[in-house]
Enzyme design. Structure first.
Site, PDB file in Angstrom:
ATOM      1  N   HIS A 141      -1.601   1.367   7.371  1.00  0.00           N
ATOM      2  CA  HIS A 141      -2.010   1.271   5.976  1.00  0.00           C
ATOM      3  C   HIS A 141      -1.821   2.638   5.333  1.00  0.00           C
ATOM      4  O   HIS A 141      -1.819   3.659   6.027  1.00  0.00           O
ATOM      5  CB  HIS A 141      -3.499   0.843   5.966  1.00  0.00           C
TER       6      HIS A 141
ATOM      7  N   CYS B  85       0.837  -1.220   0.000  1.00  0.00           N
ATOM      8  CA  CYS B  85       0.000   0.000   0.000  1.00  0.00           C
ATOM      9  C   CYS B  85       0.867   1.263   0.000  1.00  0.00           C
ATOM     10  O   CYS B  85       0.488   2.283  -0.563  1.00  0.00           O
ATOM     11  CB  CYS B  85      -0.974  -0.001   1.176  1.00  0.00           C
TER      12      CYS B  85
END
Length: 367
Positions: free
Chosen positions: A309, A32
């Site tokens: 994330h 990510c």
């Protein structure tokens, strides 16, 4: 993504920009950090256009030895030439090349998006410089090569100007480090280039105040005295950093991960730092009428530095989009402020702006 893709097309309807593509990127376990930065770079239109143009004019890149530049150009070319307007693409070749190139990105641990951006831009510059040197050697006549020897020196000891690639033209700015000796008043100025500015942050602050702190005057005394060439000794001095030449694309990295001595580890600072949609560089710049417009934000989601994330917010054709790996959706411009940070230490909101991408408005700063 099928559903979210068609949902996005429905949301945009007739306003879907002609020729634009909005594609999510597949996550390979922990990529990510890479996906969020790639989306920000893809929607940095001058960078995208120059990369695709370079790729089209240098087809030998595709046939030659694979590198990060050819993999990135191939990925961007793949996205821009899709028949569908929305969907998902797997940046497999790029990620494999990245891991092969740098062991830092090989593990399945949480990576830093800022480290990746830095590495990528510097790597692209290295490849472009090598390519330019190779072309120059191919085109220069043999007599010149023999005369110049391996160092390819210039006559009369003239220094060769460093190559300015399209990466430099987009992202490179110049800082001036000014130091004034408090004894003889002599000012020593040293220029240094940058691709991004890393700013210290404070609770309930703004980008403007962080930039002011970045350029504030600092007194060098006691153990930090300055060695003045004119006085030939250590002297008290005043030092400040100014932006001498602002870049076309200003990348601001908020230092959200801080090493805490007492804890013996890094901690994430969830501070609320307001970043405006339009930014004026005033106190920090010599030529102070530069205005910037925000077009991308890489967001860190999570309460700590070693897990979490990354997602990105991108402005494209006056619409704001939210990219979360494979998923892409439209968001309202007002939603951008939900990523400023938390005004209290412990908050349920852990989505914080981490890297900001601004493009200069108007022709004043086009290189």
């Amino acid at each position: 993504m099928g559903a979210s893709g068609s949902k996005l097309e429905k949301a945009l309807g007739d306003q879907f920009p002609e020729g634009e593509r909005y594609f999510g990127l597949e996550n390979f376990g922990n990529t990510c950090y890479c996906n969020s930065v790639l989306q920000a770079l893809y929607f940095c239109v001058p960078f995208r256009e120059q990369l695709l143009e370079f790729y089209a004019n240098n087809k030998n890149l595709a046939d030659g030895e694979e590198n990060l530049l050819s993999c990135l150009a191939d990925l961007f070319s793949q996205i821009s030439s899709q028949k569908k307007k929305t969907g998902v693409i797997a940046p497999k070749r790029f990620v494999q090349r990245l891991k092969k190139q740098n062991e830092l990105f090989r593990s399945y641990m949480h990576q830093d998006a800022h480290e990746f951006l830095n590495f990528l831009l510097n790597e692209l510059v290295d490849i472009l410089e090598k390519e330019a040197k190779r072309k120059e050697e191919e085109t220069s006549p043999p007599s010149e090569k023999a005369a110049n020897g391996p160092n390819n020196g210039l006559p009369n000891g003239a220094e060769k100007k460093p190559l300015k690639t399209w990466v430099h033209k987009n992202f490179q700015g110049i800082l001036t480090n000014e130091t004034r000796c408090l004894r003889c008043e002599t000012v020593t100025a040293r220029d240094e280039t940058f691709f991004d500015l890393s700013l210290d942050i404070e609770q309930n602050s703004s980008i403007t105040s962080c930039l002011k702190n970045f350029s504030s005057m600092e007194t060098l005394n006691a153990e930090d005295k300055f060695c003045c060439d004119k006085c030939c000794s250590l002297q008290e001095a005043q030092k400040r950093m100014k932006i001498k030449k602002p870049p076309h694309i200003l990348v601001i990295h908020l230092k959200r991960f801080k090493y805490i001595e007492q804890l013996g580890r890094y901690k994430k600072l969830s501070y609320r730092v307001v970043f405006p949609l339009e930014l004026k560089l005033s106190d920090t710049v010599e030529d102070s009428d530069i205005e910037y417009s925000l077009f991308a934000v890489v967001v860190h989601v999570g309460s700590g530095p070693n897990h979490g994330h990354y997602v990105s917010l991108v402005k494209s054709h006056n619409h704001w989009l939210f990219f979360d790996d494979e998923n892409v959706e439209m968001i309202d411009e007002s939603a951008v402020q939900t990523f400023f940070g938390s005004s209290q230490e412990y908050s349920s909101n852990t989505d914080h702006g981490y890297i900001l991408f601004y493009e200069s408005i108007g022709s004043g700063n086009k290189n």
